[in-house]
Design an enzyme around this catalytic site. Structure first.
Site, PDB file in Angstrom:
ATOM      1  N   GLY A  73       0.825  -1.214   0.000  1.00  0.00           N
ATOM      2  CA  GLY A  73       0.000   0.000   0.000  1.00  0.00           C
ATOM      3  C   GLY A  73       0.857   1.262   0.000  1.00  0.00           C
ATOM      4  N   THR A 126      -9.947   1.675   3.611  1.00  0.00           N
ATOM      5  CA  THR A 126      -9.891   2.416   4.873  1.00  0.00           C
ATOM      6  C   THR A 126     -11.063   3.350   5.154  1.00  0.00           C
ATOM      7  OG1 THR A 126      -8.687   4.238   3.865  1.00  0.00           O
ATOM      8  CG2 THR A 126      -7.366   2.466   4.807  1.00  0.00           C
ATOM      9  N   THR A 167      -5.670   0.852  13.419  1.00  0.00           N
ATOM     10  CA  THR A 167      -6.425   2.091  13.640  1.00  0.00           C
ATOM     11  C   THR A 167      -7.066   2.115  15.025  1.00  0.00           C
ATOM     12  OG1 THR A 167      -8.482   3.195  12.968  1.00  0.00           O
ATOM     13  CG2 THR A 167      -8.293   0.896  12.377  1.00  0.00           C
ATOM     14  N   ASP A 168      -7.283   3.325  15.521  1.00  0.00           N
ATOM     15  CA  ASP A 168      -7.995   3.474  16.799  1.00  0.00           C
ATOM     16  C   ASP A 168      -9.447   3.009  16.696  1.00  0.00           C
ATOM     17  OD1 ASP A 168      -9.005   5.581  15.262  1.00  0.00           O
ATOM     18  OD2 ASP A 168      -8.429   7.163  16.668  1.00  0.00           O
ATOM     19  N   GLU A 169      -9.950   2.863  15.464  1.00  0.00           N
ATOM     20  CA  GLU A 169     -11.363   2.506  15.307  1.00  0.00           C
ATOM     21  C   GLU A 169     -11.667   1.099  15.786  1.00  0.00           C
ATOM     22  OE1 GLU A 169     -13.368   3.942  11.898  1.00  0.00           O
ATOM     23  OE2 GLU A 169     -11.877   5.481  11.522  1.00  0.00           O
ATOM     24  N   TYR A 196     -15.726  -1.590   8.379  1.00  0.00           N
ATOM     25  CA  TYR A 196     -14.297  -1.282   8.210  1.00  0.00           C
ATOM     26  C   TYR A 196     -13.532  -1.606   9.486  1.00  0.00           C
ATOM     27  CZ  TYR A 196     -10.147   1.588   8.798  1.00  0.00           C
ATOM     28  OH  TYR A 196      -8.888   2.017   9.126  1.00  0.00           O
ATOM     29  N   LYS A 248     -10.508  -4.421  10.367  1.00  0.00           N
ATOM     30  CA  LYS A 248      -9.178  -4.108  10.912  1.00  0.00           C
ATOM     31  C   LYS A 248      -8.964  -4.847  12.248  1.00  0.00           C
ATOM     32  CE  LYS A 248      -6.410  -1.639   9.470  1.00  0.00           C
ATOM     33  NZ  LYS A 248      -5.293  -1.914   8.514  1.00  0.00           N
ATOM     34  N   ASN A 271      -6.919   9.379  13.626  1.00  0.00           N
ATOM     35  CA  ASN A 271      -7.161   9.936  12.289  1.00  0.00           C
ATOM     36  C   ASN A 271      -5.923  10.685  11.794  1.00  0.00           C
ATOM     37  OD1 ASN A 271      -9.921   9.636  13.469  1.00  0.00           O
ATOM     38  ND2 ASN A 271     -10.505  10.439  11.466  1.00  0.00           N
ATOM     39  N   PRO A 289     -20.089  19.101   4.224  1.00  0.00           N
ATOM     40  CA  PRO A 289     -21.165  18.278   4.800  1.00  0.00           C
ATOM     41  C   PRO A 289     -20.771  17.689   6.154  1.00  0.00           C
ATOM     42  CG  PRO A 289     -20.043  17.080   3.047  1.00  0.00           C
ATOM     43  CD  PRO A 289     -19.340  18.403   3.173  1.00  0.00           C
ATOM     44  N   ARG A 347     -12.455  13.679  17.387  1.00  0.00           N
ATOM     45  CA  ARG A 347     -11.385  12.914  16.752  1.00  0.00           C
ATOM     46  C   ARG A 347     -10.046  13.530  17.127  1.00  0.00           C
ATOM     47  NH1 ARG A 347     -15.176  10.194  16.040  1.00  0.00           N
ATOM     48  NH2 ARG A 347     -15.866   9.031  14.205  1.00  0.00           N
ATOM     49  N   PRO A 349     -24.573   6.190   9.730  1.00  0.00           N
ATOM     50  CA  PRO A 349     -25.140   5.146  10.599  1.00  0.00           C
ATOM     51  C   PRO A 349     -24.055   4.556  11.505  1.00  0.00           C
ATOM     52  CG  PRO A 349     -25.590   4.699   8.263  1.00  0.00           C
ATOM     53  CD  PRO A 349     -24.657   5.874   8.309  1.00  0.00           C
TER      54      PRO A 349
HETATM   55  P1  TYD Z   1     -13.286  10.287   8.237  1.00  0.00           P
HETATM   56  O1  TYD Z   1     -12.236  11.142   7.617  1.00  0.00           O
HETATM   57  O2  TYD Z   1     -14.142   9.485   7.315  1.00  0.00           O
HETATM   58  O3  TYD Z   1     -12.516   9.373   9.288  1.00  0.00           O
HETATM   59  P2  TYD Z   1     -13.101   8.325  10.398  1.00  0.00           P
HETATM   60  O4  TYD Z   1     -14.469   7.943  10.054  1.00  0.00           O
HETATM   61  O5  TYD Z   1     -12.140   7.228  10.206  1.00  0.00           O
HETATM   62  O6  TYD Z   1     -12.964   9.024  11.722  1.00  0.00           O
HETATM   63  O7  TYD Z   1     -14.239  11.172   9.151  1.00  0.00           O
HETATM   64  C1  TYD Z   1     -13.738  11.911  10.203  1.00  0.00           C
HETATM   65  C2  TYD Z   1     -14.916  12.450  10.966  1.00  0.00           C
HETATM   66  O8  TYD Z   1     -15.610  13.394  10.140  1.00  0.00           O
HETATM   67  C3  TYD Z   1     -15.912  11.388  11.333  1.00  0.00           C
HETATM   68  O9  TYD Z   1     -16.457  11.689  12.625  1.00  0.00           O
HETATM   69  C4  TYD Z   1     -17.003  11.516  10.290  1.00  0.00           C
HETATM   70  C5  TYD Z   1     -16.979  12.997   9.968  1.00  0.00           C
HETATM   71  N1  TYD Z   1     -17.348  13.334   8.573  1.00  0.00           N
HETATM   72  C6  TYD Z   1     -18.291  14.322   8.341  1.00  0.00           C
HETATM   73  O10 TYD Z   1     -18.857  14.929   9.256  1.00  0.00           O
HETATM   74  N2  TYD Z   1     -18.629  14.605   7.043  1.00  0.00           N
HETATM   75  C7  TYD Z   1     -18.050  13.949   5.982  1.00  0.00           C
HETATM   76  O11 TYD Z   1     -18.396  14.256   4.826  1.00  0.00           O
HETATM   77  C8  TYD Z   1     -17.055  12.950   6.256  1.00  0.00           C
HETATM   78  C9  TYD Z   1     -16.383  12.206   5.150  1.00  0.00           C
HETATM   79  C10 TYD Z   1     -16.739  12.665   7.572  1.00  0.00           C
END
Ligand code: TYD
Length: 357
Positions: free
Chosen positions: A26, A103, A142-144, A167, A171, A196, A222, A231, A291
């Site tokens: 990767g 990811t 990942t921390d997730e 996801y 992991k 993150n 969004p 995060r 969700p």
């Molecule tokens: P993301 O970068 O997808 O990382 P992760 O889900 O691994 O934490 O998202 C970071 C945070 O931002 C997560 O809480 C979801 C939020 N988010 C939004 O609010 N709007 C978006 O369009 C996206 C992609 C993520």
């Protein structure tokens, strides 16, 4: 259930610099390409082999100017055992750093079989080949895998894994396999679980890269739900520095959390992005939530700090620095934003959300 605790985070130093070659799977993606860049700069004479399927986030252009006699690209999936064996034998690989993964949580909600295939079967395949050949495997996790972490807890490496997205589940399954190979076969393995990441060349589906490029295009940002999810946005360079340390000095079978220990809400991250770009107000649009959205991730990082690691960036600094990179590097991301694949994803993920808000 919890993982067998590692007795100490320290180990007699492994010497990855003396391996005939390092395999980075990767290595054409966001974090992998940064790791390769840094490793090449620090070890100019050591051959590095990048194994990348180039099917999703991997772009050879991410390592433009570096390809040459000491940096090789092999195009194959980590699920292809024959290809992994051939590459290890051909180059005399002494260790593998596995960045190859699907990811993105939102993609795993849209469809997740590919996540199991790449993240679980792929890691399992690397473990098999590494076991056969006595090669060290470092797994980038990942921390997730810890799932949603209510304040004020900071996840410990020994905490049970309670992933909540397909996801994160894939992991977590891979982490279990890595540690099981260590217990059962005595495989030499290390694992880092990072917060993150943000920085140059991130996949544009991820929140920071999406927000920065949307803002630069005059589009709304969004924000899922109330935007108060927490995060730990860490800079990719801090993450790579931690992997380098763990690869050298982390005990085999050891798991190491990597994060700043600080948190930002997504709403604050969006404000910082627009501030970095010199825009007056964050053009935030609250849209329907993801969700199963994990509210908070937070890591205890005592173990990796005991190896001598400390972050150079706070989350605020990391976000500001990363957002500025997208402003200064439109030539990198504009073609990706214009691609059919990105347009199709954006439509699927955001059209109804943005239309309805
Ligand atoms: P993301 O970068 O997808 O990382 P992760 O889900 O691994 O934490 O998202 C970071 C945070 O931002 C997560 O809480 C979801 C939020 N988010 C939004 O609010 N709007 C978006 O369009 C996206 C992609 C993520």
């Amino acid at each position: 259930m919890s993982f067998p605790p590692t007795t100490t985070p320290h180990a007699p130093a492994r010497q990855p610099d003396t391996w005939p070659a390092l395999l980075v799977t990767g290595g054409c993606g966001f974090i992998g390409s940064r790791f390769v860049e840094r490793w090449r700069a620090a070890h100019p004479a050591q051959p590095v082999v990048v194994l990348d399927s180039l099917t999703y986030a991997g772009r050879p252009e991410n390592l433009a100017g570096l390809w040459g006699p000491a940096l090789h690209l092999e195009v194959a999936s980590i699920t292809d055992a024959d290809a992994v064996r051939r590459v290890c034998d051909q180059y005399g690989v002494g260790g593998i750093v596995n960045f190859a993964a699907q990811t993105h949580v939102d993609q795993s909600i849209l469809g997740s079989l590919e996540f199991t295939h790449t993240n679980v079967l792929g890691t399992h395949t690397l473990l098999e080949v590494a076991r056969e050949r006595g090669i060290h495997l470092h797994q980038v996790s990942t921390d997730e895998v810890y799932g949603d972490v209510p304040a004020p807890h900071h996840s410990l490496e020994t905490d049970p894994l309670t992933p909540r997205s397909p996801y994160a589940a894939s992991k977590a399954a891979a982490d279990h396999l890595v540690l099981a190979y260590h217990q059962t076969h005595g495989s030499s393995v290390t694992v880092t679980r990072a917060a993150n990441n943000v920085g140059p060349r991130q996949h544009l589906e991820k929140a920071l890269a999406l927000f920065a490029t949307n803002a630069l295009l005059g589009l709304p940002l969004p924000l899922y739900g109330d935007g108060l999810q927490q995060r730990d946005y860490m800079h990719v360079d801090d993450h790579c520095a931690a992997i380098e340390l763990v690869l050298r000095g982390g005990a085999s079978g050891g798991v190491f959390n990597v994060g700043t220990g600080l948190e930002l809400s997504n709403r604050r991250m969006a404000q910082l992005v627009t501030q970095a770009l010199g825009l007056p107000d964050a053009p935030v649009r609250h849209v329907s939530d993801r969700p199963g959205h994990d509210r908070r991730y937070s890591l205890n990082t005592d173990r990796v700090q005991a190896l001598g690691w400390a972050p150079d960036f706070t989350p605020e600094q990391a976000v500001l620095s990363a957002a500025r990179w997208y402003a200064a590097n439109r030539a990198w991301w504009e073609p990706i934003r214009r691609s059919e694949a990105f347009a199709a994803y954006y439509e699927r993920q955001y059209a109804a959300r943005l239309g309805a808000s």
